[in-house]
Enzyme design. Structure first.
Site, PDB file in Angstrom:
ATOM      1  N   ILE A  28      -8.433   3.150  -3.311  1.00 56.11           N
ATOM      2  CA  ILE A  28      -8.741   2.484  -3.993  1.00 56.11           C
ATOM      3  C   ILE A  28     -10.499   1.937  -3.749  1.00 56.11           C
ATOM      4  O   ILE A  28     -10.998   2.020  -2.701  1.00 56.11           O
ATOM      5  CB  ILE A  28      -8.452   0.668  -4.154  1.00 56.11           C
ATOM      6  CG1 ILE A  28      -6.516   1.098  -5.603  1.00 56.11           C
ATOM      7  CG2 ILE A  28      -9.212   0.170  -5.651  1.00 56.11           C
ATOM      8  CD1 ILE A  28      -6.538   1.322  -5.984  1.00 56.11           C
ATOM      9  N   TYR A  34      -1.436  -0.821   9.997  1.00 58.99           N
ATOM     10  CA  TYR A  34      -1.315  -1.236   8.934  1.00 58.99           C
ATOM     11  C   TYR A  34      -0.539  -0.900   8.160  1.00 58.99           C
ATOM     12  O   TYR A  34       0.448  -1.581   7.380  1.00 58.99           O
ATOM     13  CB  TYR A  34      -2.635  -1.018   8.389  1.00 58.99           C
ATOM     14  CG  TYR A  34      -3.157  -0.793   6.725  1.00 58.99           C
ATOM     15  CD1 TYR A  34      -3.487  -1.819   6.083  1.00 58.99           C
ATOM     16  CD2 TYR A  34      -2.764  -0.117   5.476  1.00 58.99           C
ATOM     17  CE1 TYR A  34      -4.190  -2.151   5.185  1.00 58.99           C
ATOM     18  CE2 TYR A  34      -3.320  -0.129   4.377  1.00 58.99           C
ATOM     19  CZ  TYR A  34      -3.556  -1.046   4.052  1.00 58.99           C
ATOM     20  OH  TYR A  34      -4.159  -1.854   2.987  1.00 58.99           O
ATOM     21  N   SER A  41       0.437  -0.818  -0.145  1.00 60.82           N
ATOM     22  CA  SER A  41      -0.193  -0.170  -0.091  1.00 60.82           C
ATOM     23  C   SER A  41       1.116   1.201  -0.069  1.00 60.82           C
ATOM     24  O   SER A  41       1.953   1.097   0.658  1.00 60.82           O
ATOM     25  CB  SER A  41      -0.537  -0.136   1.010  1.00 60.82           C
ATOM     26  OG  SER A  41      -1.707   1.424   1.370  1.00 60.82           O
ATOM     27  N   LYS A  90       2.191  -3.022   5.952  1.00 58.88           N
ATOM     28  CA  LYS A  90       2.778  -2.861   4.846  1.00 58.88           C
ATOM     29  C   LYS A  90       4.016  -2.511   4.480  1.00 58.88           C
ATOM     30  O   LYS A  90       4.095  -2.773   3.039  1.00 58.88           O
ATOM     31  CB  LYS A  90       1.591  -2.346   3.795  1.00 58.88           C
ATOM     32  CG  LYS A  90       0.293  -2.672   4.060  1.00 58.88           C
ATOM     33  CD  LYS A  90      -0.019  -4.131   3.193  1.00 58.88           C
ATOM     34  CE  LYS A  90      -2.009  -3.549   2.897  1.00 58.88           C
ATOM     35  NZ  LYS A  90      -2.007  -5.060   2.134  1.00 58.88           N
TER      36      LYS A  90
HETATM   37  P1  NAP Z   1     -11.513  -6.334   0.472  1.00 64.32           P
HETATM   38  O1  NAP Z   1     -12.308  -5.889  -0.068  1.00 64.32           O
HETATM   39  O2  NAP Z   1     -12.031  -6.030   2.504  1.00 64.32           O
HETATM   40  O3  NAP Z   1     -11.345  -7.838   0.272  1.00 64.32           O
HETATM   41  C1  NAP Z   1     -10.229  -8.436   0.892  1.00 64.32           C
HETATM   42  C2  NAP Z   1     -10.838  -9.976   0.938  1.00 64.32           C
HETATM   43  O4  NAP Z   1      -9.430 -10.325   1.866  1.00 64.32           O
HETATM   44  C3  NAP Z   1     -12.091 -10.027   1.420  1.00 64.32           C
HETATM   45  O5  NAP Z   1     -12.773 -10.728   0.647  1.00 64.32           O
HETATM   46  C4  NAP Z   1     -11.031 -10.649   2.640  1.00 64.32           C
HETATM   47  O6  NAP Z   1     -12.575 -11.719   3.793  1.00 64.32           O
HETATM   48  C5  NAP Z   1     -10.352 -11.730   2.521  1.00 64.32           C
HETATM   49  N1  NAP Z   1      -9.471 -11.774   4.358  1.00 64.32           N
HETATM   50  C6  NAP Z   1      -9.576 -10.985   5.336  1.00 64.32           C
HETATM   51  N2  NAP Z   1      -8.885 -11.573   6.229  1.00 64.32           N
HETATM   52  C7  NAP Z   1      -8.218 -12.749   5.134  1.00 64.32           C
HETATM   53  C8  NAP Z   1      -7.681 -14.138   5.816  1.00 64.32           C
HETATM   54  N3  NAP Z   1      -7.403 -13.560   7.200  1.00 64.32           N
HETATM   55  N4  NAP Z   1      -7.166 -14.692   4.888  1.00 64.32           N
HETATM   56  C9  NAP Z   1      -7.911 -14.853   4.141  1.00 64.32           C
HETATM   57  N5  NAP Z   1      -8.627 -14.059   3.224  1.00 64.32           N
HETATM   58  C10 NAP Z   1      -8.511 -13.040   4.089  1.00 64.32           C
HETATM   59  O7  NAP Z   1      -9.531  -5.559   0.442  1.00 64.32           O
HETATM   60  P2  NAP Z   1      -9.530  -4.379  -0.583  1.00 64.32           P
HETATM   61  O8  NAP Z   1      -9.909  -3.417  -0.685  1.00 64.32           O
HETATM   62  O9  NAP Z   1      -9.644  -5.688  -2.150  1.00 64.32           O
HETATM   63  O10 NAP Z   1      -8.044  -4.921  -0.377  1.00 64.32           O
HETATM   64  C11 NAP Z   1      -7.171  -5.913  -1.220  1.00 64.32           C
HETATM   65  C12 NAP Z   1      -5.573  -5.922  -1.254  1.00 64.32           C
HETATM   66  O11 NAP Z   1      -5.393  -4.501  -0.958  1.00 64.32           O
HETATM   67  C13 NAP Z   1      -5.288  -5.711   0.755  1.00 64.32           C
HETATM   68  O12 NAP Z   1      -4.330  -6.272   0.942  1.00 64.32           O
HETATM   69  C14 NAP Z   1      -5.336  -4.324   1.295  1.00 64.32           C
HETATM   70  O13 NAP Z   1      -4.761  -3.890   2.485  1.00 64.32           O
HETATM   71  C15 NAP Z   1      -4.938  -3.459   0.008  1.00 64.32           C
HETATM   72  N6  NAP Z   1      -5.059  -2.352  -0.205  1.00 64.32           N
HETATM   73  C16 NAP Z   1      -6.625  -1.762  -0.390  1.00 64.32           C
HETATM   74  C17 NAP Z   1      -6.390  -0.363  -0.766  1.00 64.32           C
HETATM   75  C18 NAP Z   1      -7.756   0.218  -0.930  1.00 64.32           C
HETATM   76  O14 NAP Z   1      -7.645   1.289  -0.932  1.00 64.32           O
HETATM   77  N7  NAP Z   1      -9.087  -0.719  -1.123  1.00 64.32           N
HETATM   78  C19 NAP Z   1      -5.295   0.316  -0.794  1.00 64.32           C
HETATM   79  C20 NAP Z   1      -4.293  -0.163  -0.523  1.00 64.32           C
HETATM   80  C21 NAP Z   1      -4.257  -1.598   0.033  1.00 64.32           C
HETATM   81  P3  NAP Z   1     -13.902 -10.936   4.556  1.00 64.32           P
HETATM   82  O15 NAP Z   1     -14.756 -10.679   4.133  1.00 64.32           O
HETATM   83  O16 NAP Z   1     -13.467 -11.613   5.793  1.00 64.32           O
HETATM   84  O17 NAP Z   1     -13.148  -9.385   4.440  1.00 64.32           O
END
Ligand code: NAP
Length: 246
Positions: free
Chosen positions: A187, A154, A141, A158
């Site tokens: 995002i 967090y 991130s 990261k």
């Molecule tokens: P999201 O919509 O919350 O999706 C994350 C997925 O990971 C969910 O399906 C979640 O299941 C699953 N998960 C959570 N804990 C887990 C575990 N212990 N074992 C296996 N699966 C697990 O998040 P996202 O925004 O798509 O983010 C995806 C990645 O991008 C993350 O690493 C996040 O830190 C990174 N990121 C996101 C952003 C942003 O702005 N969105 C920015 C920078 C980085 P649940 O249904 O239980 O939650």
């Protein structure tokens, strides 16, 4: 057994992980989704991937468990005869200020985001080393690079993911395995949906391209990193952030 290459994506049921899985499916990869959330959401995603003409397996597993991920990877490797691409995407947040952050909030975020990435790199990486081929992409991130008030846990997780990426890249390179990272900015997903509207607007003001990113913006970068077009890249971080960090 399908002749397609196999891509294992953690947390691929929704959000960025789902976009990555769909994009890699379009490139002809069979998909293995490792997710700990709702099986219904995982099954919906599975159908969408399968409609693209590739297979999609779903395993409910918590990436923060060393033992569970070890036996899961063993089972997958036996079934699929190897994994060509690993994308460590599963991640969580538990935001609050330093002075009120609980030990539990710190430990949980580190366990899923950092240790989860280690677990998967450790177990899948071993198999890739033996096979002398494979490619790993870790989702970090922007806040792992620049820090963020209210996200000490967090940001630390990261930043740690970038350390795992560079160490893995150096260690695995002699066997032809590349390890890179993508650092998304802001995002639009379930993770950011929970933020207050005024916080979102303030964030957009700081983005030179003046828009929130889409999961597909991140998926495009992952597809590039796993492709032969990136065959001379390892240990790198692609910032997918509309220019926030430069
Ligand atoms: P999201 O919509 O919350 O999706 C994350 C997925 O990971 C969910 O399906 C979640 O299941 C699953 N998960 C959570 N804990 C887990 C575990 N212990 N074992 C296996 N699966 C697990 O998040 P996202 O925004 O798509 O983010 C995806 C990645 O991008 C993350 O690493 C996040 O830190 C990174 N990121 C996101 C952003 C942003 O702005 N969105 C920015 C920078 C980085 P649940 O249904 O239980 O939650």
């Amino acid at each position: 057994m399908s002749e397609n290459k196999k891509a294992m994506v953690t947390g691929a049921s929704q959000g960025i992980g789902k976009a990555i899985a769909l994009r890699l499916a379009k490139e002809g990869y069979d998909i293995i989704n490792i997710d700990y959330g709702s099986p219904e959401i995982a099954q919906e995603m599975q159908k969408e991937v399968q409609s693209l003409g590739v297979s999609c397996d779903y395993y409910k597993c918590d990436v923060s468990s060393f033992q569970d991920t070890e036996s899961l990877v063993k089972e997958c490797i036996e079934k699929h005869e190897g994994i060509d691409v690993l994308v460590n995407n599963a991640g969580i947040t538990s935001d609050t200020l330093f002075s009120v952050m609980s030990e539990d909030a710190f430990d949980k975020v580190i366990a899923v985001n950092l240790k989860g990435t280690f677990n998967m790199m450790r177990h899948v990486g071993r198999k890739m080393l033996r096979k002398r081929s494979g490619c790993i992409v870790n989702i970090s991130s922007v806040v792992g690079v620049m820090g963020n008030a209210g996200q000490a846990n967090y940001s630390a997780s990261k930043a740690g993911v970038l350390g795992l990426t560079k160490s893995g890249a150096r260690e695995f390179a002699p066997r032809g395995i590349r390890v890179n990272a993508v650092a998304p900015g802001f995002i639009e997903t379930a993770m950011t949906d929970k933020l207050k509207e005024e916080y979102k607007q303030a964030f957009i003001e700081k983005i030179p391209l003046k828009r929130i990113g889409t999961p597909e913006d991140v998926a495009n970068a992952v597809a590039f990193l796993v492709s032969d077009d990136a065959s001379y890249m390892t240990g790198q971080t692609l910032m997918i952030d509309g220019g926030m960090v430069m």
